[in-house]
Design a protein around this motif. Structure first.
Motif, PDB file in Angstrom:
ATOM      1  N   MET A  82      -3.907 -12.362  12.484  1.00 27.58           N
ATOM      2  CA  MET A  82      -2.953 -11.407  11.906  1.00 27.58           C
ATOM      3  C   MET A  82      -2.374 -11.933  10.592  1.00 27.58           C
ATOM      4  O   MET A  82      -2.203 -11.169   9.645  1.00 27.58           O
ATOM      5  N   ASN A  83      -2.078 -13.232  10.524  1.00 22.91           N
ATOM      6  CA  ASN A  83      -1.551 -13.792   9.276  1.00 22.91           C
ATOM      7  C   ASN A  83      -2.575 -13.670   8.153  1.00 22.91           C
ATOM      8  O   ASN A  83      -2.222 -13.364   7.008  1.00 22.91           O
ATOM      9  N   GLY A  84      -3.831 -13.909   8.468  1.00 20.63           N
ATOM     10  CA  GLY A  84      -4.883 -13.767   7.459  1.00 20.63           C
ATOM     11  C   GLY A  84      -5.043 -12.339   6.989  1.00 20.63           C
ATOM     12  O   GLY A  84      -5.205 -12.066   5.799  1.00 20.63           O
ATOM     13  N   ARG A  85      -5.007 -11.405   7.915  1.00 24.35           N
ATOM     14  CA  ARG A  85      -5.166  -9.988   7.563  1.00 24.35           C
ATOM     15  C   ARG A  85      -3.966  -9.449   6.782  1.00 24.35           C
ATOM     16  O   ARG A  85      -4.111  -8.570   5.949  1.00 24.35           O
ATOM     17  N   LYS A  86      -2.798 -10.006   7.055  1.00 16.21           N
ATOM     18  CA  LYS A  86      -1.595  -9.530   6.372  1.00 16.21           C
ATOM     19  C   LYS A  86      -1.733  -9.679   4.860  1.00 16.21           C
ATOM     20  O   LYS A  86      -1.473  -8.746   4.115  1.00 16.21           O
ATOM     21  N   THR A  87      -2.161 -10.868   4.427  1.00 14.41           N
ATOM     22  CA  THR A  87      -2.223 -11.114   2.981  1.00 14.41           C
ATOM     23  C   THR A  87      -3.507 -10.608   2.340  1.00 14.41           C
ATOM     24  O   THR A  87      -3.521 -10.328   1.144  1.00 14.41           O
ATOM     25  N   THR A  88      -4.591 -10.495   3.123  1.00 11.06           N
ATOM     26  CA  THR A  88      -5.856 -10.070   2.522  1.00 11.06           C
ATOM     27  C   THR A  88      -6.138  -8.587   2.675  1.00 11.06           C
ATOM     28  O   THR A  88      -6.928  -8.046   1.902  1.00 11.06           O
ATOM     29  N   HIS A  89      -5.510  -7.940   3.644  1.00 10.43           N
ATOM     30  CA  HIS A  89      -5.819  -6.534   3.885  1.00 10.43           C
ATOM     31  C   HIS A  89      -4.580  -5.627   3.897  1.00 10.43           C
ATOM     32  O   HIS A  89      -4.546  -4.625   3.189  1.00 10.43           O
ATOM     33  N   PHE A  90      -3.604  -5.971   4.732  1.00  9.13           N
ATOM     34  CA  PHE A  90      -2.484  -5.051   4.947  1.00  9.13           C
ATOM     35  C   PHE A  90      -1.602  -4.893   3.716  1.00  9.13           C
ATOM     36  O   PHE A  90      -1.320  -3.772   3.286  1.00  9.13           O
ATOM     37  N   GLU A  91      -1.143  -5.994   3.143  1.00  7.46           N
ATOM     38  CA  GLU A  91      -0.269  -5.901   1.967  1.00  7.46           C
ATOM     39  C   GLU A  91      -0.994  -5.295   0.757  1.00  7.46           C
ATOM     40  O   GLU A  91      -0.438  -4.413   0.101  1.00  7.46           O
ATOM     41  N   PRO A  92      -2.239  -5.734   0.439  1.00  5.36           N
ATOM     42  CA  PRO A  92      -2.930  -5.100  -0.684  1.00  5.36           C
ATOM     43  C   PRO A  92      -3.175  -3.596  -0.467  1.00  5.36           C
ATOM     44  O   PRO A  92      -3.099  -2.816  -1.416  1.00  5.36           O
ATOM     45  N   MET A  93      -3.436  -3.209   0.781  1.00  7.06           N
ATOM     46  CA  MET A  93      -3.654  -1.792   1.071  1.00  7.06           C
ATOM     47  C   MET A  93      -2.383  -1.001   0.772  1.00  7.06           C
ATOM     48  O   MET A  93      -2.422   0.048   0.105  1.00  7.06           O
ATOM     49  N   ALA A  94      -1.243  -1.499   1.217  1.00  2.45           N
ATOM     50  CA  ALA A  94       0.026  -0.825   0.956  1.00  2.45           C
ATOM     51  C   ALA A  94       0.317  -0.772  -0.545  1.00  2.45           C
ATOM     52  O   ALA A  94       0.783   0.247  -1.061  1.00  2.45           O
ATOM     53  N   GLN A  95       0.008  -1.864  -1.256  1.00  2.00           N
ATOM     54  CA  GLN A  95       0.243  -1.898  -2.703  1.00  2.00           C
ATOM     55  C   GLN A  95      -0.654  -0.905  -3.441  1.00  2.00           C
ATOM     56  O   GLN A  95      -0.213  -0.247  -4.386  1.00  2.00           O
ATOM     57  N   ARG A  96      -1.906  -0.775  -3.008  1.00  2.00           N
ATOM     58  CA  ARG A  96      -2.820   0.182  -3.655  1.00  2.00           C
ATOM     59  C   ARG A  96      -2.366   1.617  -3.416  1.00  2.00           C
ATOM     60  O   ARG A  96      -2.413   2.452  -4.328  1.00  2.00           O
ATOM     61  N   ILE A  97      -1.922   1.909  -2.197  1.00  2.85           N
ATOM     62  CA  ILE A  97      -1.433   3.258  -1.893  1.00  2.85           C
ATOM     63  C   ILE A  97      -0.222   3.571  -2.764  1.00  2.85           C
ATOM     64  O   ILE A  97      -0.137   4.641  -3.382  1.00  2.85           O
ATOM     65  N   GLN A  98       0.714   2.629  -2.815  1.00  2.00           N
ATOM     66  CA  GLN A  98       1.916   2.831  -3.621  1.00  2.00           C
ATOM     67  C   GLN A  98       1.566   3.015  -5.097  1.00  2.00           C
ATOM     68  O   GLN A  98       2.094   3.909  -5.760  1.00  2.00           O
ATOM     69  N   ALA A  99       0.668   2.193  -5.609  1.00  2.61           N
ATOM     70  CA  ALA A  99       0.278   2.297  -7.018  1.00  2.61           C
ATOM     71  C   ALA A  99      -0.391   3.641  -7.304  1.00  2.61           C
ATOM     72  O   ALA A  99      -0.143   4.249  -8.350  1.00  2.61           O
ATOM     73  N   ALA A 100      -1.224   4.113  -6.381  1.00  2.00           N
ATOM     74  CA  ALA A 100      -1.906   5.393  -6.588  1.00  2.00           C
ATOM     75  C   ALA A 100      -0.910   6.543  -6.601  1.00  2.00           C
ATOM     76  O   ALA A 100      -0.981   7.436  -7.466  1.00  2.00           O
ATOM     77  N   VAL A 101       0.026   6.534  -5.664  1.00  2.00           N
ATOM     78  CA  VAL A 101       1.016   7.615  -5.595  1.00  2.00           C
ATOM     79  C   VAL A 101       1.912   7.605  -6.827  1.00  2.00           C
ATOM     80  O   VAL A 101       2.125   8.641  -7.467  1.00  2.00           O
ATOM     81  N   LEU A 102       2.421   6.430  -7.173  1.00  4.12           N
ATOM     82  CA  LEU A 102       3.297   6.338  -8.345  1.00  4.12           C
ATOM     83  C   LEU A 102       2.539   6.672  -9.629  1.00  4.12           C
ATOM     84  O   LEU A 102       3.082   7.333 -10.517  1.00  4.12           O
ATOM     85  N   GLY A 103       1.284   6.228  -9.721  1.00  5.75           N
ATOM     86  CA  GLY A 103       0.481   6.531 -10.906  1.00  5.75           C
ATOM     87  C   GLY A 103       0.219   8.020 -11.061  1.00  5.75           C
ATOM     88  O   GLY A 103       0.319   8.564 -12.161  1.00  5.75           O
ATOM     89  N   ALA A 104      -0.103   8.685  -9.952  1.00 10.13           N
ATOM     90  CA  ALA A 104      -0.345  10.131 -10.014  1.00 10.13           C
ATOM     91  C   ALA A 104       0.931  10.883 -10.384  1.00 10.13           C
ATOM     92  O   ALA A 104       0.896  11.817 -11.200  1.00 10.13           O
ATOM     93  N   ALA A 105       2.052  10.462  -9.823  1.00  8.08           N
ATOM     94  CA  ALA A 105       3.324  11.118 -10.154  1.00  8.08           C
ATOM     95  C   ALA A 105       3.682  10.911 -11.621  1.00  8.08           C
ATOM     96  O   ALA A 105       4.076  11.853 -12.317  1.00  8.08           O
ATOM     97  N   LYS A 106       3.511   9.685 -12.109  1.00 12.33           N
ATOM     98  CA  LYS A 106       3.840   9.395 -13.511  1.00 12.33           C
ATOM     99  C   LYS A 106       2.918  10.157 -14.461  1.00 12.33           C
ATOM    100  O   LYS A 106       3.366  10.739 -15.442  1.00 12.33           O
TER     101      LYS A 106
END
Length: 141
Positions: A82-106
């Motif tokens: 779980m610690n490995g997946r947190k930094t390699t998968h979960f956090e980057p996935m959340a960051q990409r989703i956030q960046a896509a939503v904010l980018g589309a809105a902007k």
């Protein structure tokens, strides 16, 4: 491409859909973390009976001693996973989703602002047109 045809209301609707799915993903990930913690606890330890719990030092509010359960190899492996997946998968996935939503809105807001700026320029240009020059000689329109 000669022009853009973005419908801000449509973008807003899609961003709401993405937000709903992102919320569902967050719930699923939280459930995964909880389930993995429960699995790690249920996996047991490799130490016998009473050695599986270590009493902690210090006073407690209830007066009962606090204990820490030993982690077995399966629990340790699940925690490492779980610690490995947190930094390699979960956090980057959340960051990409956030960046896509904010980018589309902007981008949509910039598009709308550009339309407003272009409309103002067209209105200003229309005000400066000399109607007397557009009339035919002799007073005819």
């Amino acid at each position: 491409m000669t022009g853009w045809d973005i419908q801000p209301q449509g973008v807003q609707g899609q961003l709401k859909v993405v937000g709903t799915h992102a919320g569902d993903l967050e719930k699923a990930l939280n459930t995964l973390v909880t389930d993995m913690q429960e699995a790690a606890q249920a996996a047991g330890t490799a130490v016998p009976g009473s050695a599986a719990e270590t009493p902690l030092q210090g006073p407690t509010a209830s007066g009962k001693p606090l204990t820490r359960k030993a982690s077995g190899p399966v629990g340790a492996a699940l925690a490492e996973y779980m610690n490995g997946r947190k930094t390699t998968h979960f956090e980057p996935m959340a960051q990409r989703i956030q960046a896509a939503v904010l980018g589309a809105a902007k981008a949509t807001n910039e598009y709308v602002q550009g339309d407003l700026d272009q409309a103002k320029e067209a209105q200003d240009a229309a005000r400066q047109v000399r109607l007397d020059l557009l009339k035919e000689p002799g007073g005819k329109k």
